[in-house]
Write a protein that holds these residues in place. Structure first.
Motif, mmCIF file in Angstrom:
data_model
loop_
_atom_site.group_PDB
_atom_site.id
_atom_site.type_symbol
_atom_site.label_atom_id
_atom_site.label_comp_id
_atom_site.label_asym_id
_atom_site.label_seq_id
_atom_site.Cartn_x
_atom_site.Cartn_y
_atom_site.Cartn_z
ATOM 1 N N SER A 99 0.838 -1.199 0.000
ATOM 2 C CA SER A 99 0.000 0.000 0.000
ATOM 3 C C SER A 99 0.879 1.257 0.000
ATOM 4 C CB SER A 99 -0.968 -0.042 1.192
ATOM 5 O OG SER A 99 -1.945 0.967 1.096
ATOM 6 N N LEU A 100 0.717 2.147 0.981
ATOM 7 C CA LEU A 100 1.518 3.374 1.003
ATOM 8 C C LEU A 100 3.011 3.085 0.947
ATOM 9 C CD1 LEU A 100 1.028 6.554 3.070
ATOM 10 C CD2 LEU A 100 3.145 5.277 3.398
ATOM 11 N N GLY A 101 3.414 1.897 1.391
ATOM 12 C CA GLY A 101 4.820 1.511 1.320
ATOM 13 C C GLY A 101 5.385 1.563 -0.082
ATOM 14 N N GLU A 102 4.507 1.497 -1.083
ATOM 15 C CA GLU A 102 4.989 1.600 -2.466
ATOM 16 C C GLU A 102 5.559 2.987 -2.758
ATOM 17 O OE1 GLU A 102 3.627 -0.450 -5.770
ATOM 18 O OE2 GLU A 102 1.817 -1.224 -4.801
ATOM 19 N N MET A 103 5.084 4.003 -2.046
ATOM 20 C CA MET A 103 5.622 5.350 -2.235
ATOM 21 C C MET A 103 7.062 5.422 -1.728
ATOM 22 S SD MET A 103 2.674 6.340 -3.362
ATOM 23 C CE MET A 103 0.908 6.497 -3.091
ATOM 24 N N VAL A 104 7.331 4.725 -0.630
ATOM 25 C CA VAL A 104 8.698 4.656 -0.120
ATOM 26 C C VAL A 104 9.569 3.860 -1.092
ATOM 27 C CG1 VAL A 104 10.119 4.211 1.908
ATOM 28 C CG2 VAL A 104 7.651 4.516 2.180
ATOM 29 N N ALA A 105 9.049 2.738 -1.553
ATOM 30 C CA ALA A 105 9.787 1.909 -2.502
ATOM 31 C C ALA A 105 10.150 2.698 -3.756
ATOM 32 C CB ALA A 105 8.968 0.673 -2.874
ATOM 33 N N ALA A 106 9.220 3.534 -4.224
ATOM 34 C CA ALA A 106 9.478 4.334 -5.426
ATOM 35 C C ALA A 106 10.624 5.306 -5.203
ATOM 36 C CB ALA A 106 8.217 5.089 -5.832
ATOM 37 N N ALA A 107 10.645 5.950 -4.026
ATOM 38 C CA ALA A 107 11.720 6.894 -3.728
ATOM 39 C C ALA A 107 13.059 6.177 -3.612
ATOM 40 C CB ALA A 107 11.408 7.656 -2.445
ATOM 41 N N VAL A 108 13.068 5.021 -2.974
ATOM 42 C CA VAL A 108 14.305 4.254 -2.822
ATOM 43 C C VAL A 108 14.799 3.751 -4.175
ATOM 44 C CG1 VAL A 108 15.323 2.176 -1.793
ATOM 45 C CG2 VAL A 108 13.753 3.602 -0.453
ATOM 46 N N SER A 109 13.875 3.421 -5.060
ATOM 47 C CA SER A 109 14.247 2.896 -6.380
ATOM 48 C C SER A 109 14.822 3.960 -7.302
ATOM 49 C CB SER A 109 13.032 2.266 -7.064
ATOM 50 O OG SER A 109 12.162 3.268 -7.589
ATOM 51 N N GLY A 110 14.607 5.229 -6.967
ATOM 52 C CA GLY A 110 15.045 6.311 -7.839
ATOM 53 C C GLY A 110 13.974 6.792 -8.793
ATOM 54 N N ALA A 111 12.764 6.255 -8.679
ATOM 55 C CA ALA A 111 11.686 6.660 -9.583
ATOM 56 C C ALA A 111 11.203 8.082 -9.303
ATOM 57 C CB ALA A 111 10.512 5.684 -9.469
ATOM 58 N N ILE A 219 6.094 17.377 -10.591
ATOM 59 C CA ILE A 219 7.064 16.387 -10.119
ATOM 60 C C ILE A 219 7.476 15.515 -11.298
ATOM 61 C CG2 ILE A 219 7.368 14.334 -8.684
ATOM 62 C CD1 ILE A 219 5.635 15.630 -6.579
ATOM 63 N N SER A 220 8.761 15.349 -11.468
ATOM 64 C CA SER A 220 9.264 14.529 -12.570
ATOM 65 C C SER A 220 9.491 13.095 -12.102
ATOM 66 C CB SER A 220 10.570 15.111 -13.118
ATOM 67 O OG SER A 220 11.563 15.155 -12.110
ATOM 68 N N PHE A 221 9.336 12.167 -13.019
ATOM 69 C CA PHE A 221 9.505 10.742 -12.731
ATOM 70 C C PHE A 221 10.642 10.187 -13.571
ATOM 71 C CE2 PHE A 221 5.199 11.896 -11.763
ATOM 72 C CZ PHE A 221 4.919 11.235 -10.592
ATOM 73 N N SER A 222 11.386 9.272 -13.000
ATOM 74 C CA SER A 222 12.497 8.621 -13.700
ATOM 75 C C SER A 222 12.253 7.116 -13.729
ATOM 76 C CB SER A 222 13.822 8.906 -12.976
ATOM 77 O OG SER A 222 14.052 10.293 -12.861
ATOM 78 N N ASN A 223 12.962 6.439 -14.597
ATOM 79 C CA ASN A 223 12.907 4.985 -14.574
ATOM 80 C C ASN A 223 13.644 4.493 -13.328
ATOM 81 O OD1 ASN A 223 11.559 4.942 -17.030
ATOM 82 N ND2 ASN A 223 13.460 4.810 -18.205
ATOM 83 N N PRO A 224 13.096 3.551 -12.608
ATOM 84 C CA PRO A 224 13.763 3.059 -11.396
ATOM 85 C C PRO A 224 15.158 2.518 -11.705
ATOM 86 C CG PRO A 224 11.504 2.271 -11.493
ATOM 87 C CD PRO A 224 11.790 2.895 -12.828
ATOM 88 N N THR A 225 16.111 2.855 -10.877
ATOM 89 C CA THR A 225 17.458 2.303 -11.016
ATOM 90 C C THR A 225 17.616 1.029 -10.189
ATOM 91 O OG1 THR A 225 18.239 3.747 -9.247
ATOM 92 C CG2 THR A 225 18.497 4.543 -11.505
ATOM 93 N N THR A 240 6.806 4.562 -13.553
ATOM 94 C CA THR A 240 5.611 4.831 -12.753
ATOM 95 C C THR A 240 5.064 6.211 -13.122
ATOM 96 O OG1 THR A 240 6.849 5.834 -10.923
ATOM 97 C CG2 THR A 240 6.491 3.441 -10.831
ATOM 98 N N SER A 241 3.881 6.514 -12.615
ATOM 99 C CA SER A 241 3.206 7.765 -12.954
ATOM 100 C C SER A 241 2.208 8.092 -11.853
ATOM 101 C CB SER A 241 2.465 7.617 -14.288
ATOM 102 O OG SER A 241 1.395 6.685 -14.128
ATOM 103 N N PRO A 242 1.656 9.312 -11.842
ATOM 104 C CA PRO A 242 0.604 9.619 -10.870
ATOM 105 C C PRO A 242 -0.567 8.638 -10.936
ATOM 106 C CG PRO A 242 1.413 11.639 -11.855
ATOM 107 C CD PRO A 242 2.064 10.513 -12.600
ATOM 108 N N ALA A 243 -0.920 8.207 -12.137
ATOM 109 C CA ALA A 243 -2.023 7.260 -12.280
ATOM 110 C C ALA A 243 -1.718 5.950 -11.554
ATOM 111 C CB ALA A 243 -2.306 6.998 -13.755
ATOM 112 N N TYR A 244 -0.454 5.533 -11.607
ATOM 113 C CA TYR A 244 -0.097 4.296 -10.905
ATOM 114 C C TYR A 244 -0.228 4.467 -9.396
ATOM 115 C CZ TYR A 244 2.221 0.399 -8.815
ATOM 116 O OH TYR A 244 2.471 -0.690 -8.028
ATOM 117 N N TYR A 245 0.263 5.576 -8.861
ATOM 118 C CA TYR A 245 0.202 5.776 -7.413
ATOM 119 C C TYR A 245 -1.241 5.903 -6.927
ATOM 120 C CZ TYR A 245 5.168 6.267 -8.002
ATOM 121 O OH TYR A 245 6.486 6.011 -8.338
ATOM 122 N N TRP A 246 -2.127 6.393 -7.792
ATOM 123 C CA TRP A 246 -3.546 6.381 -7.443
ATOM 124 C C TRP A 246 -4.036 4.945 -7.311
ATOM 125 C CZ3 TRP A 246 -7.405 8.337 -5.137
ATOM 126 C CH2 TRP A 246 -8.698 7.890 -5.384
#
Length: 321
Positions: A99-111, A219-225, A240-246
């Motif tokens: 769930s919300l943990g995916e937002m943390v995962a996205a930041a850690v991934s570099g997305a 907010i800009s998005f990058s491909n996860p590293t 990823t995109s805003p639509a995905y986080y929704w």
């Protein structure tokens, strides 16, 4: 060799004073929290750290104010990652959030840059508070088939997640959850009301969609590293995109399926970065007895974080070499 997978928890895993032992004793953890809190304070006008480590609050007090739990969960788990990477030199082969943990995962991934994701989470919480009806979420320790077997009991209740064959999560408005609670009490079934004031992963979140999407404006998005495993689609995502986080907050949680997808690829060292240790506990039930994977957590409501961090260092070195 077991590759590391970092796991991140969502709403319901938070509590006052989470990670306090690390905050008081570990400079990397504390400095990361202070860095993030500076941005959070700029937006909120108040410190998230002061809310989490409020001396007047006990661990058992309910911590469910979304304005603070949203950023707090992100901040504590991101700080945990910095400790793992900078002090223990553990780097993930995959990141996976619940769930919300995916937002943390996205930041850690570099997305997404962590400060941008933090700002978005704060804006989302404010918007949800404004437009969504109150509700809640409940964990039921029973066969998920019960949801189909008792349609009247589960009327107007959404199945948010099936974690394993004796554990599922539901979400609904307060009257529906009250009806379910009465049934579970009478039948002697075990359940837990989560410290969450909204029915995430249900149609009750729909009024927040436009504002939620707008929280990512500019907010800009990058491909996860670092490979990012989706808890919605149970597969690796390359963008990823805003639509995905929704979808992350609106659609059912497929954490169990995501773990199964990983297990098909090999054996892993799962590290639960959540404050509660819940994901580690779920893994102990999810994984097949034949699995050679290992799981570990550092934070929990029972503290002992410094010892568990040292234990992780020893266990990881032994398992991966």
């Amino acid at each position: 060799m077991h590759k590391a997978v970092f796991l991140f928890g969502g709403q319901g895993s938070q509590y006052f004073n989470m990670g306090e032992e690390l905050y008081r004793s570990n400079a990397t953890f504390r400095n990361t929290l202070l860095w993030l809190d500076e941005e959070a304070s700029r937006i909120l006008g108040t410190s998230v750290i002061e809310q989490v480590y409020n001396k007047d609050k006990k661990m058992g007090d309910v911590f469910d104010d979304l304005r603070y739990t949203n950023p707090a969960l992100f901040m504590v788990q991101y700080a945990m990652v910095k400790v793992l990477q900078e002090e223990l030199r553990i780097y993930p082969a995959y990141v996976l959030g619940y769930s919300l943990g995916e937002m943390v995962a996205a930041a850690v991934s570099g997305a997404v840059h962590p400060l941008n994701m933090l700002a978005a989470l704060i804006r989302q919480a404010e918007h949800i508070d404004q437009v969504c009806r109150k509700g809640g979420m409940m964990a039921v320790l029973d066969d998920p088939g019960l949801y189909q077997q008792e349609p009247e009991v589960f009327r107007n209740i959404t199945l948010a997640a099936v974690n394993y064959n004796e554990h599922f999560i539901v979400a609904a408005d307060d009257p529906a959850l009250k009806r379910l609670k009465a049934y579970l009490d009478v039948t002697g079934k075990v359940y837990s009301q989560l410290p969450v004031k909204y029915a995430f992963h249900t149609q009750m979140m729909d009024p927040a969609r436009d504002g939620f999407m707008d929280s990512f404006r500019n907010i800009s998005f990058s491909n996860p590293t670092i490979p990012f495993l989706s808890g919605v689609y149970a597969k690796q995502l390359y963008a990823t995109s805003p639509a995905y986080y929704w979808e992350v907050v609106r659609e059912p949680i497929c954490f169990n399926e995501a773990v199964k997808e990983l297990e098909r690829k090999g054996e892993y060292f799962y590290i639960d970065c959540s404050p509660s240790g819940t994901l580690k506990n779920l893994l102990s039930k999810m994984l097949s007895p034949a699995s050679g994977s290992v799981h570990h957590n550092i934070m929990s409501p029972f503290r002992d974080e410094l010892r568990r961090l040292q234990l992780l260092k020893q266990q990881y070195s032994f398992t991966t070499f």
